[in-house]
Write a protein that holds these residues in place. Structure first.
Motif, PDB file in Angstrom:
ATOM      1  N   MET A   1       0.851  -1.181   0.000  1.00  0.00           N
ATOM      2  CA  MET A   1       0.000   0.000   0.000  1.00  0.00           C
ATOM      3  C   MET A   1       0.889   1.234   0.000  1.00  0.00           C
ATOM      4  N   GLY A   2       0.580   2.201  -0.854  1.00  0.00           N
ATOM      5  CA  GLY A   2       1.393   3.398  -0.962  1.00  0.00           C
ATOM      6  C   GLY A   2       1.224   4.326   0.220  1.00  0.00           C
ATOM      7  N   SER A   3       2.158   5.271   0.339  1.00  0.00           N
ATOM      8  CA  SER A   3       2.142   6.219   1.447  1.00  0.00           C
ATOM      9  C   SER A   3       0.835   7.005   1.501  1.00  0.00           C
ATOM     10  N   TYR A   4       0.339   7.450   0.341  1.00  0.00           N
ATOM     11  CA  TYR A   4      -0.900   8.229   0.311  1.00  0.00           C
ATOM     12  C   TYR A   4      -2.068   7.391   0.825  1.00  0.00           C
ATOM     13  N   GLN A   5      -2.147   6.129   0.391  1.00  0.00           N
ATOM     14  CA  GLN A   5      -3.230   5.264   0.839  1.00  0.00           C
ATOM     15  C   GLN A   5      -3.131   4.998   2.333  1.00  0.00           C
ATOM     16  N   GLN A   6      -1.931   4.826   2.849  1.00  0.00           N
ATOM     17  CA  GLN A   6      -1.773   4.583   4.270  1.00  0.00           C
ATOM     18  C   GLN A   6      -2.261   5.778   5.076  1.00  0.00           C
ATOM     19  N   GLN A   7      -1.966   6.986   4.608  1.00  0.00           N
ATOM     20  CA  GLN A   7      -2.374   8.178   5.339  1.00  0.00           C
ATOM     21  C   GLN A   7      -3.884   8.348   5.325  1.00  0.00           C
ATOM     22  N   GLN A   8      -4.567   7.800   4.324  1.00  0.00           N
ATOM     23  CA  GLN A   8      -6.009   7.912   4.259  1.00  0.00           C
ATOM     24  C   GLN A   8      -6.677   7.085   5.359  1.00  0.00           C
ATOM     25  N   HIS A   9      -5.948   6.160   5.935  1.00  0.00           N
ATOM     26  CA  HIS A   9      -6.485   5.291   6.978  1.00  0.00           C
ATOM     27  C   HIS A   9      -5.779   5.528   8.305  1.00  0.00           C
ATOM     28  N   THR A  10      -5.396   6.765   8.542  1.00  0.00           N
ATOM     29  CA  THR A  10      -4.720   7.118   9.787  1.00  0.00           C
ATOM     30  C   THR A  10      -5.308   8.399  10.347  1.00  0.00           C
ATOM     31  N   VAL A  11      -5.023   8.643  11.622  1.00  0.00           N
ATOM     32  CA  VAL A  11      -5.433   9.880  12.279  1.00  0.00           C
ATOM     33  C   VAL A  11      -4.210  10.509  12.945  1.00  0.00           C
ATOM     34  N   VAL A  12      -4.189  11.819  12.991  1.00  0.00           N
ATOM     35  CA  VAL A  12      -3.093  12.536  13.634  1.00  0.00           C
ATOM     36  C   VAL A  12      -3.374  12.595  15.133  1.00  0.00           C
ATOM     37  N   VAL A  13      -2.438  12.099  15.928  1.00  0.00           N
ATOM     38  CA  VAL A  13      -2.604  12.144  17.378  1.00  0.00           C
ATOM     39  C   VAL A  13      -1.751  13.217  18.025  1.00  0.00           C
ATOM     40  N   ALA A  14      -0.733  13.695  17.303  1.00  0.00           N
ATOM     41  CA  ALA A  14       0.127  14.758  17.841  1.00  0.00           C
ATOM     42  C   ALA A  14       0.797  15.471  16.681  1.00  0.00           C
ATOM     43  N   THR A  15       1.140  16.722  16.921  1.00  0.00           N
ATOM     44  CA  THR A  15       1.859  17.518  15.935  1.00  0.00           C
ATOM     45  C   THR A  15       3.044  18.167  16.625  1.00  0.00           C
ATOM     46  N   GLU A  16       4.206  18.034  16.003  1.00  0.00           N
ATOM     47  CA  GLU A  16       5.432  18.600  16.559  1.00  0.00           C
ATOM     48  C   GLU A  16       6.047  19.561  15.551  1.00  0.00           C
ATOM     49  N   ASN A  17       6.872  20.475  16.035  1.00  0.00           N
ATOM     50  CA  ASN A  17       7.539  21.440  15.167  1.00  0.00           C
ATOM     51  C   ASN A  17       8.839  20.927  14.576  1.00  0.00           C
ATOM     52  N   SER A  18       9.375  19.828  15.109  1.00  0.00           N
ATOM     53  CA  SER A  18      10.627  19.298  14.575  1.00  0.00           C
ATOM     54  C   SER A  18      10.473  17.811  14.287  1.00  0.00           C
ATOM     55  N   SER A  19      11.208  17.361  13.284  1.00  0.00           N
ATOM     56  CA  SER A  19      11.149  15.945  12.937  1.00  0.00           C
ATOM     57  C   SER A  19      11.719  15.081  14.064  1.00  0.00           C
ATOM     58  N   SER A  20      12.705  15.583  14.798  1.00  0.00           N
ATOM     59  CA  SER A  20      13.271  14.782  15.885  1.00  0.00           C
ATOM     60  C   SER A  20      12.248  14.564  16.997  1.00  0.00           C
ATOM     61  N   GLN A  21      11.455  15.576  17.301  1.00  0.00           N
ATOM     62  CA  GLN A  21      10.405  15.414  18.324  1.00  0.00           C
ATOM     63  C   GLN A  21       9.329  14.442  17.838  1.00  0.00           C
ATOM     64  N   ALA A  22       8.951  14.554  16.561  1.00  0.00           N
ATOM     65  CA  ALA A  22       7.958  13.643  15.999  1.00  0.00           C
ATOM     66  C   ALA A  22       8.475  12.206  16.019  1.00  0.00           C
ATOM     67  N   GLU A  23       9.759  12.028  15.691  1.00  0.00           N
ATOM     68  CA  GLU A  23      10.358  10.694  15.720  1.00  0.00           C
ATOM     69  C   GLU A  23      10.400  10.137  17.138  1.00  0.00           C
ATOM     70  N   LEU A  24      10.631  10.986  18.111  1.00  0.00           N
ATOM     71  CA  LEU A  24      10.626  10.541  19.509  1.00  0.00           C
ATOM     72  C   LEU A  24       9.242  10.019  19.899  1.00  0.00           C
ATOM     73  N   LEU A  25       8.201  10.725  19.484  1.00  0.00           N
ATOM     74  CA  LEU A  25       6.845  10.257  19.766  1.00  0.00           C
ATOM     75  C   LEU A  25       6.563   8.952  19.036  1.00  0.00           C
ATOM     76  N   GLN A  26       7.035   8.849  17.809  1.00  0.00           N
ATOM     77  CA  GLN A  26       6.863   7.622  17.039  1.00  0.00           C
ATOM     78  C   GLN A  26       7.522   6.442  17.758  1.00  0.00           C
ATOM     79  N   MET A  27       8.733   6.645  18.265  1.00  0.00           N
ATOM     80  CA  MET A  27       9.435   5.583  18.991  1.00  0.00           C
ATOM     81  C   MET A  27       8.746   5.258  20.311  1.00  0.00           C
ATOM     82  N   THR A  28       8.210   6.275  20.981  1.00  0.00           N
ATOM     83  CA  THR A  28       7.485   6.045  22.234  1.00  0.00           C
ATOM     84  C   THR A  28       6.277   5.153  21.982  1.00  0.00           C
ATOM     85  N   LEU A  29       5.529   5.460  20.941  1.00  0.00           N
ATOM     86  CA  LEU A  29       4.360   4.641  20.611  1.00  0.00           C
ATOM     87  C   LEU A  29       4.783   3.238  20.200  1.00  0.00           C
TER      88      LEU A  29
END
Length: 86
Positions: A1-29
């Motif tokens: 499944m392509g990236s666009y299709q995957q995003q169509q079946h997801t919800v945003v749970v958090a928004t960060e200003n930096s990619s490193s902070q977003a990656e930290l949340l991704q690793m936490t989850l």
């Protein structure tokens, strides 16, 4: 499944200003067994990411657990999208 299709079946749970902070949340989850993705950066317009933020996305089935986990570690998650049915 392509990236666009995957995003169509997801919800945003958090928004960060930096990619490193977003990656930290991704690793936490991930440490709690939840697969999360990070919204792609706007390649031609990097300043848009700073304004709009970088989203951390999960499947709708994992949304509530992800929000609970983020809340438990002191991260305020984004409010649920109430316009999903529109």
């Amino acid at each position: 499944m392509g990236s666009y299709q995957q995003q169509q079946h997801t919800v945003v749970v958090a928004t960060e200003n930096s990619s490193s902070q977003a990656e930290l949340l991704q690793m936490t989850l991930a440490a709690h067994g939840i697969s999360a993705t990070i919204s792609p950066r706007a390649a031609g317009y990097p300043s848009l990411d700073f304004v709009a933020g970088i989203g951390v996305l999960v499947s709708p089935e994992d949304e509530q657990l992800a929000r609970d986990i983020l809340s438990g570690v002191g991260i305020k998650s984004d409010p649920p999208d109430t316009d999903a049915g529109s």
